[in-house]
Scaffold this active site. Structure first.
Site, short mmCIF file in Angstrom:
data_model
loop_
_atom_site.label_atom_id
_atom_site.label_comp_id
_atom_site.label_asym_id
_atom_site.label_seq_id
_atom_site.Cartn_x
_atom_site.Cartn_y
_atom_site.Cartn_z
N ASP A 87 -5.30 9.98 11.16
CA ASP A 87 -5.59 9.41 9.84
C ASP A 87 -6.55 8.23 9.99
OD1 ASP A 87 -5.47 9.32 7.08
OD2 ASP A 87 -3.79 7.93 7.05
N LYS A 95 5.99 -4.88 8.57
CA LYS A 95 5.66 -3.81 7.63
C LYS A 95 6.92 -3.02 7.32
CE LYS A 95 2.46 -0.06 6.74
NZ LYS A 95 1.23 0.64 7.18
N GLY A 146 0.82 -1.20 0.00
CA GLY A 146 0.00 0.00 0.00
C GLY A 146 0.85 1.24 0.00
N GLY A 147 0.18 2.36 0.23
CA GLY A 147 0.85 3.65 0.16
C GLY A 147 1.94 3.81 1.21
N MET A 148 1.85 3.09 2.32
CA MET A 148 2.84 3.24 3.38
C MET A 148 3.76 2.04 3.48
SD MET A 148 2.40 6.24 4.41
CE MET A 148 3.55 6.18 5.77
N GLY A 149 3.84 1.20 2.43
CA GLY A 149 4.81 0.13 2.43
C GLY A 149 4.22 -1.23 2.16
N VAL A 198 3.62 -5.33 3.49
CA VAL A 198 3.41 -6.11 4.71
C VAL A 198 3.68 -7.58 4.39
CG1 VAL A 198 1.81 -6.75 6.54
CG2 VAL A 198 1.69 -4.47 5.54
#
Length: 562
Positions: A197, A104, A84-87, A89
């Protein structure tokens, strides 16, 4: 990050850099309509420094970050679970404890920004400090070939977003999810940690129905600190003014404006999520991100009852109170929000079910020759009913006898054991419990170790008193009389309390809820929800009615209710 993913990000980033900054939001909204994570990664790069963007565009396509069998200390990577946008998993095996965990790894573009790395470590420590069943447990943090990673518990289930995609949730299920999320937020807020968020993608529902809040604090990585070279380090509860943090559609108005956001921003996002769970539609969703942000600032979402006509008004009020534009008008704590929702859990859906059942079981038309007889019977019983309900004569005060003469301030309620009166009295050091003979005379204090005790009621057998440690929303205690040590009644916290005539049950009020519990404080059962703060409770001699004053703090008025 796979080479294919890297190429998608690079292509969209180059397009965004070719247009004016004011036009980028619309471009990213169109390009990422079916892929939120792609849009988020490009937004992350656009928000980064020029050096970070240049190094990404000039770099070679990366290889897969972690291959199966890669070891990070005692953890061995098994497979990729998602990206995803943050890495990315991964599923991994903890060889030391013999359990599966999730690892992650943050995007490589973040590892080249020292300020972002510092903030990631700060937030990772904050998340690891949270120990709550509704918050993802973080076990360890570290770096692998320059890329930061987090090790956390492995969850089996799906995100709340995936559930909402299948349609709106049942009222009971939505309230249950909401209560769990609110409790998790309360635990975080108590430690000064604000999520900022919160959205359905960051809420995970396990197979056994447990809701977990994900990515606590990682939203702060979305935007760099302005002037970070000369700034003091930010604590976990601060927001740099002028920086927008969060996801469009769930950001509070103060976040949209780039103002300082505190825990009440999470309450706003929570309201947007509850709205979506109950209605199946987003509270704020327009064609473009700028239009959505304008709606957050200036528009109220349609009432949930317009979509779901059977929703309880009290539940709708809770949701819309969370969505107030002014933070001062929202719930001021997540714990109050959790309690308000928990109070509705036994009243929201049954009302709707009862209405549908009554509608489905409408009586069939009767034969004409029964109409006249039925009408006479109805009239007879109606007359009998109204006659029985005729009010008694209004009581009149015929005389008054003064019992004390010490000029000390006294407060209701009073308790009477047949020979003595008990009440709360104020002296130089604060409030205390006192007693006086029914025939009058000098008051005598009741010795207790409780600070600022406040009388609530007396047992029908006069064996003890119900006492709190302040006048509103405080733990409830049992104080034996004439002497004895106070004992806490379960975990009850009340505004007011009183014994029922049977002596085996307690009625109490708390934050707009009227409820009863067993004598020891267990087995709580909600009776009604009210709008306002209640005063002392008076129970009828048959135990069937409760009367109380209701204070409307907004209107600064009071009224009597039964």
């Amino acid at each position: 990050m796979t080479p294919e993913r890297w190429q998608q990000i690079r292509d969209l980033l180059e397009k965004a850099l070719e247009v004016e900054p004011a036009q980028r939001a619309a471009l990213l909204q169109r390009a990422g309509a079916s892929n939120d994570s792609l849009r988020q990664e490009v937004e992350t790069l656009l928000a980064a420094s020029d050096d970070v963007r240049s190094s990404f565009l000039q770099s070679a396509p990366p290889r897969v970050t972690l291959a199966s069998g890669t070891k990070l200390g005692e953890y061995e990577v098994k497979s990729l679970l998602g990206a995803g946008g943050m890495g990315e998993v991964y599923r991994a095996r903890d060889a030391r404890l013999g359990r599966d965990v999730a690892i992650k790894v943050l995007p490589s573009v973040l590892s080249s920004d020292p300020e972002r790395l510092r903030r990631f470590e700060q937030e990772a420590r904050a998340a690891a400090a949270l120990n709550h069943p509704n918050i993802l447990a973080v076990f360890q943090m570290g770096t692998y070939e320059g890329a930061p990673y987090l090790v956390s518990e492995l969850l089996e289930g799906e995100t709340l977003r995936e559930q909402i995609k299948r349609g709106r949730l049942a009222v009971r299920k939505a309230i249950d999810c909401g209560v769990q999320v609110a409790r998790g937020l309360a635990a975080a807020h108590e430690k000064g940690i604000v999520h900022r968020d919160l959205k359905p993608e960051n809420l995970f529902v396990t197979k056994d129905g447990r809701v977990k809040i994900l990515d606590f604090g990682l939203a702060k990585l979305r935007q760099p600190q302005q002037g970070s070279e000369h700034s003091a380090p930010m604590t976990s509860g601060e927001t740099e003014p002028g920086i927008m943090m969060g996801t469009v559609g769930y950001m509070a108005p103060e976040q949209v404006r780039g103002q300082t956001a505190d825990h009440r921003a999470d309450v706003f996002a929570f309201g947007a999520i509850m709205y979506e769970m109950l209605s199946g539609k987003r509270a704020f969703q327009k064609a473009t991100s700028p239009e959505t942000m304008t709606a957050i600032l200036n528009e109220d979402p349609p009432g949930i009852s317009q979509v779901m006509t059977s929703i309880a008004p009290a539940l709708q009020r809770v949701v819309h109170r969370c969505l107030e534009k002014n933070p001062e008008q929202r719930f001021q704590s997540a714990s109050d929000l959790a309690f308000a929702l928990d109070a509705l859990s036994s009243t929201s859906e049954p009302a709707a079910i009862s209405a549908s059942v009554l509608e489905a079981r409408a009586p069939e038309p009767k034969r004409r020759n029964w109409v006249g007889a039925t009408g006479l019977i109805v009239v007879f019983f109606a007359g009998l009913f109204f006659w029985s309900r005729m009010p008694a004569d209004i009581p009149r005060i015929t005389s008054v006898t003064q019992l004390t003469n010490d000029a000390a301030n006294k407060s209701s309620p009073l308790a009477d054991d047949g020979s003595r009166l008990f009440f709360t009295e104020r002296n130089i050091s604060g409030w205390q419990l006192v007693q006086v003979s029914e025939t009058g005379g000098e008051t005598a204090p009741l010795t207790t170790s409780m600070p600022h005790p406040w009388l609530q009621g007396i047992a029908p057998d006069f064996s003890g008193l119900l006492v709190t440690s302040s006048s509103f929303l405080a733990p409830l205690w049992w104080l034996p009389v004439p002497a004895g040590a106070p004992r806490r009644l379960a975990d009850l916290e009340v505004d007011a309390a009183s014994f029922l005539p049977d002596g085996q049950h307690i009625a109490y009020s708390k934050a707009g809820v009227i409820a009863i519990a067993d004598r020891d404080g267990s087995g709580a059962q909600i009776l009604a929800n009210v709008s306002g703060r209640t005063g002392p409770l008076a129970i009828s001699s048959d135990g069937q009615r409760i009367r109380f004053p209701l204070f409307d703090l907004n209107a600064e008025s009071r009224s009597l209710w039964e």
